[in-house]
Design an enzyme around this catalytic site. Structure first.
Site, PDB file in Angstrom:
ATOM      1  N   GLY A  50     -42.128  -6.415 -34.608  1.00  0.00           N
ATOM      2  CA  GLY A  50     -40.795  -5.795 -34.623  1.00  0.00           C
ATOM      3  C   GLY A  50     -40.457  -5.140 -33.311  1.00  0.00           C
ATOM      4  CG  ASN A  51     -36.765  -4.703 -31.975  1.00  0.00           C
ATOM      5  OD1 ASN A  51     -36.023  -3.799 -32.334  1.00  0.00           O
ATOM      6  ND2 ASN A  51     -36.526  -5.979 -32.246  1.00  0.00           N
ATOM      7  NE  ARG A  52     -41.132   1.414 -28.257  1.00  0.00           N
ATOM      8  CZ  ARG A  52     -42.235   1.996 -28.701  1.00  0.00           C
ATOM      9  NH1 ARG A  52     -42.167   2.829 -29.714  1.00  0.00           N
ATOM     10  NH2 ARG A  52     -43.401   1.739 -28.140  1.00  0.00           N
ATOM     11  CB  SER A  53     -33.421  -1.906 -32.677  1.00  0.00           C
ATOM     12  OG  SER A  53     -32.105  -1.685 -33.113  1.00  0.00           O
TER      13      SER A  53
END
Ligand code: CTP
Length: 412
Positions: free
Chosen positions: A208-211
């Site tokens: 995933g990512n930090r959005s």
């Protein structure tokens, strides 16, 4: 959006009337000019002074008090207001409104005004579900009133059922939505993507990512407040769903691509603010991967994950244009974001051209006031004609408004 808006909050005599205090305070803080009208029964629960203290304005309840003005007070109030929100609306007041009875200040104003009427019914479930109340609500809805559905939950009597007044955010959202109906995005269908995607490794893990989704949710909320029909396609985020927005929840980039494809055919605008994962594990494991059962593992072992490219949602739209020979799809305004950590301007310009965008918002996510999860953003806006705007740091909700200003001018 609420600055200097004239709003009447009508308060009826129900136990939920205390929640109207919070609403009046919220509206006042947002800059609205709030005139509270209480029924006699509401004053059994709360003193007018409480509302006057919150609204910083007089509170009305007596229909028979001489106004000393040309127009009687109820007529003046009815003509000046931009919205009448009755919170909570009791079964008794709903019945009066349905039959055009005007025997107190609130019902008289509601009958006299041509401003939109917003009703938030809250009562014991038996009263709410009664065919008389339901018939009255249908009649009022048919005549154009907006109804905020009561929630299911624990009622004051201790019973569980439908009849609870929704939370403040829902009430504020509904007021914004009704007031914004004639806004500069009225009649437009917009699609906003938000949050990051999660690409499964196995049933319990993902890439995933930090959005945080904050920018996308702000864009969706502002579009709603300006009259748009908004579809929000959201990756998993920890944010409240804005009232009155069609939400489509997705997890992976492929799900997001499919969701976008299924709704853009009749949309006017696509704003891709989601942080779409560029890669996904080739074959997610069907069972949880155990650390001692993977090849090359062990105490010192490494674990390799093989990733493959995800579809580029905006890129595919541009490719479809190229294949069909269309210069750029004029019907669908396409807006992209570029989250960069270096060479922001050069990378943004390259993305703008490659993805054939009408507008691109670039930000440097390595900056403390501009990164993932912050409430502010510092953006550069790139226009299709090559113009670049360097905007100052501002709250994401203000940046959302600035972005819609630019999009509205493209829609003209
Ligand atoms: N985007 C998309 N589909 C993807 C990746 C990105 O539609 N698979 C969209 C994003 O929502 C954003 C824009 O493309 O509006 C730019 O996203 P970004 O991640 O900054 O750029 P990428 O094209 O993925 O390039 P890179 O990761 O190399 O910077």
């Amino acid at each position: 959006m609420l600055l200097n808006k004239r709003i009447i909050v009508g308060v009826c005599g129900g136990i939920a009337s205390y929640k109207a205090i919070e609403l009046v305070s919220g509206l006042q803080q947002a800059g609205a000019l709030v005139d509270v009208i209480m029924t006699d029964h509401a004053q059994e629960f709360i003193r007018p002074l409480t509302f006057a203290t919150m609204s910083h304005r007089p509170v009305y309840h007596n229909l028979w008090e001489p106004s000393g003005q040309a127009a009687e007070l109820h007529i003046a109030l009815a003509e000046q207001t931009e919205l009448v929100a009755i919170v909570p609306a009791t079964a008794n007041t709903l019945a009066k409104l349905a039959y055009g009875i005007a025997d107190n200040m609130l019902t008289a104003v509601a009958l006299a005004t041509r401003a939109p009427l917003l009703l938030a019914p809250a009562m014991y479930k038996g009263m709410y579900e009664h065919p008389a109340t339901q018939a009255n609500l249908s009649l009022l809805r048919e005549r154009g009133a907006s109804i905020i559905e009561p929630q299911v939950g624990r009622l004051a009597s201790g019973a569980i059922g439908v009849g609870r007044l929704p939370e403040l955010s829902v009430l504020m959202g509904a007021i914004n939505l009704v007031l914004g109906r004639e806004g500069d995005l009225a009649g437009r269908r917009v699609v906003v993507t938000a949050g990051g995607t999660q690409e499964p490794i196995d049933p319990v893990r993902y890439v995933g990512n930090r959005s945080s989704g904050k920018m996308g949710y702000a864009l969706a909320t502002v579009a709603r407040d300006r009259g748009a029909h908004v579809t929000l396609i959201s990756g998993p985020v920890a944010l409240e769903v804005p009232y009155g927005i069609e939400l489509c929840k997705v997890e992976t980039a492929i799900q997001m691509r499919d969701a976008v494809d299924s709704v853009i055919t009749d949309a006017d605008v696509l704003v891709m603010s989601a942080a779409v994962a560029d890669f996904r594990p080739i074959t997610p494991a069907s069972q949880k991967i155990k650390k001692n059962e993977t090849r090359g593992s062990g105490e010192q072992g490494n674990f390799s994950l093989y990733l493959t490219r995800n579809p580029d949602i905006l890129g595919q739209l541009a490719d479809a244009d190229r294949e069909s020979g269309v210069k750029r799809s004029r019907r669908l305004i396409r807006v992209g974001f570029a989250a960069e950590t270096h060479d922001v301007i050069a990378h943004a310009q390259a993305k703008m051209a490659a993805k054939r965008l009408d507008l691109l918002i670039a930000n440097d996510v390595s900056q403390p006031d501009s990164g993932f999860g912050t409430d502010t953003n510092k953006a550069y806006l790139f226009h299709a004609n090559g113009r670049m705007e360097d905007l100052p740091v501002m709250p994401k909700i203000d940046l959302a408004a600035a972005i819609w200003d630019r999009i509205v001018s493209l829609l003209l």
